[in-house]
Design a protein around this motif. Structure first.
Motif: not given
Lengths: 314, 306, 433
Positions: A274-279, A284-289, C69-78, C385-388
């Motif tokens: 869920a965290m990966g889906a969100a951030f 966020f829709g998938y994370a919530s689901a 750095n890197g992968q740890e940072a992006y969720p924070k920035i987002r 969608t490269y982050s995924s």
């Protein structure tokens, strides 16, 4: 989960008129004592649930090359369908279920056994052991995970070094082992805590029951199994429900192990998914689901466990 | 819901005291030597399991980075404890002490407020008759069954819309709601605040608030301390919530700060993470050891994880 | 009695911490008339460069917050952008820029940057301008080369491999001589290097065709690269490791790996973390397929302007100074400051970049990296969608390491998942084949 929306409905339609007919004494005081907590409870527990459910019905949509401003589109149950058709979701859910089925009984069984030993006539220095067992609980979960990660890491682990010197190849991070390495961390942190709850419950049993049994010639094991264990069932139910809830939100251990273990993917458990889906995916829709589905699973498992544990009581 | 929790907190308190006397005295019946040795052996073995990682942590915090890799993990090698501690406290302009202070702040303020709010609510449920009381209590206890981590992402989205994210409040507000405080408040209020005393105070003309603060809270003080301790610990230990909510490193609690160092990949900094972990654990261990009788009372009343 | 004392103590402590909270939330105000820009990044001494800037520009103050750095940072920035308190600027590796744009997190600064475009290498400028609009200022690049231990190469009788065939032969030779040691490794947590191997062979993971994306993660060049590395893994000639696990440096220091194929920014990391091996390291050009001199880029960052930034003009001015001025790069490019290999064209001749390095036996690494930077195949682009995809690639590499997948299979499944991610988002995409 199920109880929360109930109060909203009742409060609106049924409760108010009833109160008007028969005013409660000390209404002001009651409101003053309960409203601050309830307001926050609604804000922090109920609102996010509603928010999740709403959010789970939407998805981010772009068009063309995808560089225009994305928008939120109502997609109905599509996020749920996606989750239910997602092998990663099932794999993550399967892992925590497997983890729970093994780790919770092992931990509680161990805690019960140690509690019975501490409660037995043969035990000495009970208060010392009790404190030693409880000590890991003072270590924050994520710090405990880091600590054990070092104890597992091939570069640093004294266990691996010791294994090497004996010619044994110890690998705590292998794909079939790492889940149990994490289970060990959880067990290490929480066993002592659960043990104390069970022990408190054991010690509340009137001692004369044991005297009577001993006079009848019952062995200590027999007393433990037939007299003590049935009476601590409520404590076992409590610790069991707590542990199940804890297992469902397992996060610290896999998040920490992800850094050092190939076998722990970025969606290893549902919370990480869920965290990966969100951030990471901004979905966020998938994370919530995923969160909503997991909350439903949590509710079902707790109810089933509670039913089973209490039925056999009769 | 109610029945999942052992309903006899007050009774336990008495039993506990009775039991303590027994600990110190000789056991009432003679136990065979073999059984005694087997029991103590098993208990000691378990103690070793619980202590080994802590021992490793203590030993390792005295080692330099090189020694960590080159020496026996369970015994001392070079003594670099002072260097490590200095490194922990001076790194990033002394951010570590800020993190410790933040943890104390979040856990302290959160603990006090959560205790007061929860116990007041539990007191009201125990001491006043009103419609929907059972439903209210059931709903609150239902909150115990909800995995709190699942609420964190939606909570984050809500907080971000009202501008609370990345602030002290983002960590404190969710911690204020502790259903267990309500439960324990109710149990203790029912057991230790006699109705007659409340009635007497009313006859003397005291208002309900005053009664709560002067009589209720005083009689429930063991409950307050217990609830405070456990809320304090659960906030101190929380990781997922600050991980999601906080961006600014100067707002981090010590758990998140250490995790940040653990994942800092530009350098081999084991010694700092290990020594920092040890330092961060010390306050809680001291608190637990010195306040034993309080948390044990709380546990026997059926406390909960997190 | 005792209880009351404890209670009083708790209340007193509460009062103190409440005061502390008041203090901390009151700080952070700025002078009226001046502009304050938030900047998140992970270059180790960026704070020193920022301090120099702030000294000289009282009207444009920059507040630097370091992030992991890197992968740890992006969720924070987002999450900061989402929350609307991100400030103005954030460090992003190039591969993340299109995803951040697609998620509506970056600000179009095409107009503000019109006259600085020429300051930077052309291909970096196209990396920060997905879809033709500019969202970021290039900071550094990651031209790839071969870092190797000269002493160990001599010990095992290995010549510096010029081609991938040489490299494979050398790897087998080392492995045969000592199974505990390998010529190099495949890092399962460093997707950018795996992408670079495909990049060098002429793969095109993403390209724009009209109003649609063409996705070729399993194209011929990618599969060729995947099969090459899978072959080395299967024979045991190459090990897998986690290069962002700090334990990696102890492996490197112990001589477990004779070499490291990595981007220029590794210079600072090697220097800082394996000090015992100073003087033994050298750098050679990245091995090639023998027919072309193409190299590839791995990592490297841009400083992106975030959605919600109220002062894009000043943000661009600062970021340009940060990433191209000698004043700033003297700090950021120094090996104790981050060892960035600048993306600014002129900066490649600055003294801080272009000098002999004792750690590498007096070699001037710039001679290798500058040539590598010039030979980077510049048509490479990253998808929206490269982050995924990147997360899936990293997870997939871990599966390769544990033996439950292979690199060629991974490329196939990434191709599928990327296409379906894009479809889910309503982005139009077709397979490249």
């Amino acid at each position: 989960m199920t109880a929360a929306p109930l109060i909203d409905r009742r409060a609106g339609s049924e409760l108010r008129p009833a109160l008007r007919r028969r005013p409660t004494r000390f209404r002001g005081a009651i409101l003053m004592f309960t409203v601050p907590f309830m307001a926050l409870f609604v804000f922090v527990y109920v609102a996010p649930i509603i928010y999740s459910v709403v959010q789970s019905l939407f998805a981010t949509q772009s068009s063309g090359l995808g560089f225009g401003e994305p928008e939120q589109v109502f997609v109905g149950a599509a996020n749920y369908a996606k989750a239910l058709g997602d092998t990663e979701f099932w794999a993550a859910l399967g892992r925590i279920l497997l983890f729970g089925i093994v780790q919770v009984p092992v931990m509680l069984g161990g805690a019960l056994l140690l509690a019975l030993l501490l409660d037995s006539a043969a035990a000495r220095w009970v208060s010392v052991y009790r404190v030693l067992y409880f000590l890991p609980y003072a270590v924050p979960g994520v710090i405990a995970a880091v600590l054990w990660a070092y104890l597992y890491s091939p570069a640093l682990s004294p266990f691996v070094a010791w294994g090497d010197s004996m010619g044994i190849d110890l690998d705590f991070l292998g794909p079939n082992v790492v889940l149990w390495s994490m289970a060990n961390i959880t067990t290490w942190v929480f066993m002592g805590y659960n043990l104390l709850i069970i022990l408190s419950s054991l010690q509340a049993i009137p001692r004369d029951q044991f005297e009577a049994a001993r006079l009848d010639g019952a062995s200590e094991w027999r007393i433990a199994w037939s007299i003590k264990v049935p009476q601590v069932r409520p404590a076992l139910v409590l610790t069991g429900v707590n542990s199940i809830i804890g297992t469902l939100q397992l996060f610290n251990e896999p998040q920490v192990m992800h850094v050092i273990a190939d076998a722990v993917s970025s969606s290893y458990v549902p919370t990480m998914l869920a965290m990966g889906a969100a951030f990471v995916k901004n979905d966020f829709g998938y994370a919530s689901a995923v969160s909503v589905l997991l909350a439903i699973v949590a509710g079902l498992i707790s109810i089933v466990y509670y039913r089973i544990a209490m039925r056999s009581d009769a | 819901m109610t029945a999942t929790l052992p309903p006899k907190a007050a009774v336990d308190e008495g039993a506990r005291r009775q039991r303590r006397r027994r600990d110190d005295a000789e056991p009432e019946l003679t136990v065979s030597r073999g059984a005694a040795i087997a029991t103590l052996g098993a208990l000691t073995l378990a103690a070793v399991y619980f202590l080994i990682p802590i021992w490793w942590l203590i030993v390792s915090s005295t080692k330099s980075n090189t020694a960590l890799f080159n020496s026996n993990g369970f015994w001392f090698s070079d003594l670099s404890l002072i260097d490590n501690v200095v490194d922990v406290f001076t790194r990033q302009n002394g951010l570590f002490s800020r993190w410790l202070l933040n943890s104390v702040l979040y856990a302290g303020v959160g603990g006090i407020l959560a205790t007061l709010l929860g116990v007041a609510c539990g007191y009201a449920i125990a001491k006043y008759e009103f419609r929907g009381r059972g439903l209210l209590f059931g709903t609150i206890l239902g909150g115990l069954l909800l995995p709190a981590a699942l609420l964190t992402v939606p909570l984050y989205l809500m907080f971000s819309q009202i501008g609370l994210v990345n602030s002290v409040w983002a960590v404190i507000i969710p911690a204020l709601v502790n259903p267990f405080a309500v439960y324990l408040g109710r149990v203790y209020a029912a057991a230790s605040v006699p109705d007659e005393l409340i009635e007497a105070a009313r006859l003397d003309g005291a208002g309900e608030l005053r009664i709560f603060f002067t009589i209720g809270l005083r009689l429930m003080s063991p409950a307050l301390v217990t609830v405070f301790l456990f809320t304090f610990v659960s906030i101190w230990n929380n990781f997922f919530l600050p991980l999601i909510m906080l961006t600014d490193q100067s707002l981090y609690p010590v758990t998140l700060g250490l995790y940040n160092w653990y994942t800092a990949t530009r350098e081999a900094n084991y010694n700092v993470v290990i020594t920092g972990s040890l330092i961060s654990v010390i306050p809680l261990v001291v608190a637990f050891l010195s306040l034993q009788r309080f948390w044990r009372a709380g546990l026997s009343a059926g406390s909960v994880k997190s | 009695m005792k209880q009351r004392k404890i209670l009083a103590g708790i209340v007193a402590a509460g009062a103190v911490v409440t005061m502390l909270a008041g203090c901390s939330s009151a700080s952070g105000g700025s002078d009226s008339g001046s502009v304050t820009l938030g900047y998140m990044g992970w270059v180790p001494k960026a704070d020193e460069a920022v301090a120099i800037w702030n000294e000289a520009h009282p009207d444009i103050q920059v507040e630097y917050s370091p992030v992991a750095n890197g992968q740890e940072a992006y969720p924070k920035i987002r999450s900061s952008v989402q929350a609307g308190n991100a400030g103005c600027l954030a460090q992003l590796t190039y591969d993340q820029v299109p995803s951040f744009v697609a998620d509506g997190m970056l600000l179009d600064v095409t107009d503000e940057t019109a006259d600085v475009a020429d300051t930077f290498l052309d291909w970096t400028w196209s990396q920060v301008s997905p879809g033709g609009k500019t969202y970021a200022i290039p900071q550094d690049t990651g031209p790839v080369a071969l870092y190797y231990r000269a002493d160990l190469f001599e010990q095992y009788g290995i010549d510096v491999p010029a081609t991938w065939d040489d490299f494979a032969a050398a790897a087998e030779q080392v492995h045969a001589a000592d199974p505990e040691v390998t010529l190099s490794y495949l890092a399962t947590d460093d997707s950018s290097t795996v992408a670079a191997y495909a990049w060098q062979r002429g793969a095109s993971w993403f390209s724009i065709d009209g109003d649609s994306w063409k996705v070729g993660i399993d194209d011929a060049a990618s599969l060729e690269s995947a099969e090459y590395w899978q072959g080395l893994l299967d024979s045991g000639a190459i090990a897998t490791t986690k290069r962002w696990d700090p334990g990696f440096y102890s492996e490197l220091a112990s001589g477990k790996y004779l070499s490291m194929i990595g981007a220029a920014w590794n210079t600072a990391l090697i220097t800082a973390n394996v000090g015992d091996t100073a003087g033994a390291w050298r750098v050679a050009p990245m091995p090639t397929d023998g027919d072309s001199t193409d190299t590839a880029n791995s990592g490297g960052s841009a400083v992106a302007v975030l959605k919600g930034c109220e002062h894009p003009e000043q943000a661009v001015e600062f970021a340009t100074w940060l990433n191209s001025s000698e004043e700033s790069l003297d700090i950021l490019a120094a090996s104790d400051g981050g060892g960035l290999y600048p993306a600014a064209t002129e900066a490649l001749d600055y003294d801080v970049v272009n000098q002999a390095d004792d750690f590498f036996g007096g070699q001037n690494l710039n001679e290798v990296f500058k040539e590598s930077a010039q030979n980077v195949n510049t048509s490479w682009a990253w998808g929206p969608t490269y982050s995924s995809t990147d997360t899936a690639l990293t997870d997939g590499l871990s599966k390769v390491a544990t033996g439950s997948s292979t690199l060629p299979d991974l490329m196939g499944s990434l191709q599928d998942s990327t296409l379906s991610d894009m479809e889910d988002r309503g982005i139009s995409a077709i397979p490249a084949d």
